[in-house]
Design a protein around this motif. Structure first.
Motif, short mmCIF file in Angstrom:
data_model
loop_
_atom_site.label_atom_id
_atom_site.label_comp_id
_atom_site.label_asym_id
_atom_site.label_seq_id
_atom_site.Cartn_x
_atom_site.Cartn_y
_atom_site.Cartn_z
N ILE A 1 0.83 -1.21 0.00
CA ILE A 1 0.00 0.00 0.00
C ILE A 1 0.86 1.26 0.00
N LEU A 2 0.32 2.31 -0.61
CA LEU A 2 0.95 3.62 -0.65
C LEU A 2 0.18 4.54 0.27
N LEU A 3 0.87 5.05 1.30
CA LEU A 3 0.23 5.90 2.31
C LEU A 3 0.72 7.34 2.20
N SER A 4 -0.16 8.26 2.56
CA SER A 4 0.22 9.65 2.76
C SER A 4 -0.10 10.01 4.21
N VAL A 5 0.91 10.40 4.98
CA VAL A 5 0.73 10.79 6.38
C VAL A 5 0.67 12.31 6.45
N GLU A 6 -0.43 12.84 6.99
CA GLU A 6 -0.67 14.29 6.91
C GLU A 6 0.39 15.10 7.65
N ASN A 7 0.72 14.71 8.87
CA ASN A 7 1.64 15.50 9.69
C ASN A 7 3.02 14.85 9.74
N GLU A 8 4.03 15.63 9.43
CA GLU A 8 5.40 15.10 9.41
C GLU A 8 5.79 14.51 10.77
N GLY A 9 5.27 15.08 11.82
CA GLY A 9 5.59 14.59 13.16
C GLY A 9 5.05 13.21 13.45
N ASP A 10 4.10 12.74 12.62
CA ASP A 10 3.51 11.41 12.83
C ASP A 10 4.25 10.31 12.06
N ILE A 11 5.20 10.69 11.21
CA ILE A 11 5.90 9.69 10.40
C ILE A 11 6.58 8.65 11.29
N GLY A 12 7.27 9.12 12.31
CA GLY A 12 7.96 8.20 13.21
C GLY A 12 6.99 7.25 13.91
N LYS A 13 5.80 7.76 14.27
CA LYS A 13 4.79 6.91 14.93
C LYS A 13 4.32 5.81 13.99
N VAL A 14 4.06 6.18 12.72
CA VAL A 14 3.61 5.19 11.74
C VAL A 14 4.69 4.14 11.51
#
Length: 212
Positions: A178-191
């Motif tokens: 799957i190709l995801l787009s994470v809205e907030n850059e600060g959430d990248i590490g969480k994902v």
């Protein structure tokens, strides 16, 4: 098949002398069993530098007494040829996601996740429950068998393991990409943390260097 390959190469080469119609390079992720990905790697190497391999991974996931094995490859280059590779891969039961440069320009924080479908679905539920804003831009699943073997913890002679293999391979393991787009850059590490803790392979596009 040869005629189709020639057609694709001709289409990919259609540029004007001033270069205005030059095709912008893109990316593609192909996943499946080792044989399929071997074939895609060969096609990329034989593409006369129009497509190059960014990386290839062979993954073994331990699930109790079983080893679930799959491969995937990330390609970069002429999107017409990459899409042709992807069509071939899907005909052979593989998963394929093309990523154009416009996604990088229009979408935030692009990530690709690769894992068995049940693991991917559980991961998406966890991300959603964590209230992380994200979107699934594309998804693709395999329809061919992913290799399964008894792991080395099972102390049985090899000929017995071979005889048992058809039974534990009877249930097909579907591989999802799957190709995801994470809205907030600060959430990248969480994902990334959620995905890796669930044994999902994550490709973060900010880590992909594709300068020519």
């Amino acid at each position: 098949m040869i005629e189709d390959h020639i057609r694709v190469l001709r289409q990919a080469a259609m540029v004007t002398p001033d270069g205005k119609n030059k095709i912008e390079k893109g990316w593609g992720v192909i996943a499946g069993n080792a044989e399929l990905v071997d074939d895609m790697a060969y096609k990329a190497i034989a593409s006369n530098h129009t497509v190059r391999i960014l990386f290839r991974e062979h993954v073994i996931l331990k699930d109790g007494k079983l080893d679930k094995k799959f491969d995937f490859i990330m390609l970069y280059g002429n999107p017409i040829i990459i899409n042709d590779f992807g069509r071939t891969a899907k005909k052979q039961g593989g998963a394929f996601i093309p990523i154009s440069r416009e996604y990088l320009n229009e979408e935030k924080n692009i990530m690709v996740l690769v894992a068995p479908e049940d693991v991917i679905k559980a991961n998406i539920k966890t991300i959603e429950k964590s209230k992380i804003p994200f979107a699934i831009l594309k998804d693709s699943q395999t329809t061919s068998f992913i290799d399964i073997d008894l792991n080395n913890e099972v102390k049985l002679p090899n000929f017995i393991k071979s005889a048992l293999k058809p039974f534990y391979n009877a249930n097909e393991v579907v591989l999802s990409t799957i190709l995801l787009s994470v809205e907030n850059e600060g959430d990248i590490g969480k994902v990334q943390s959620i995905a890796t803790s669930n044994r999902i392979f994550v490709i973060d596009f900010k880590d992909i260097v594709t300068e020519d």
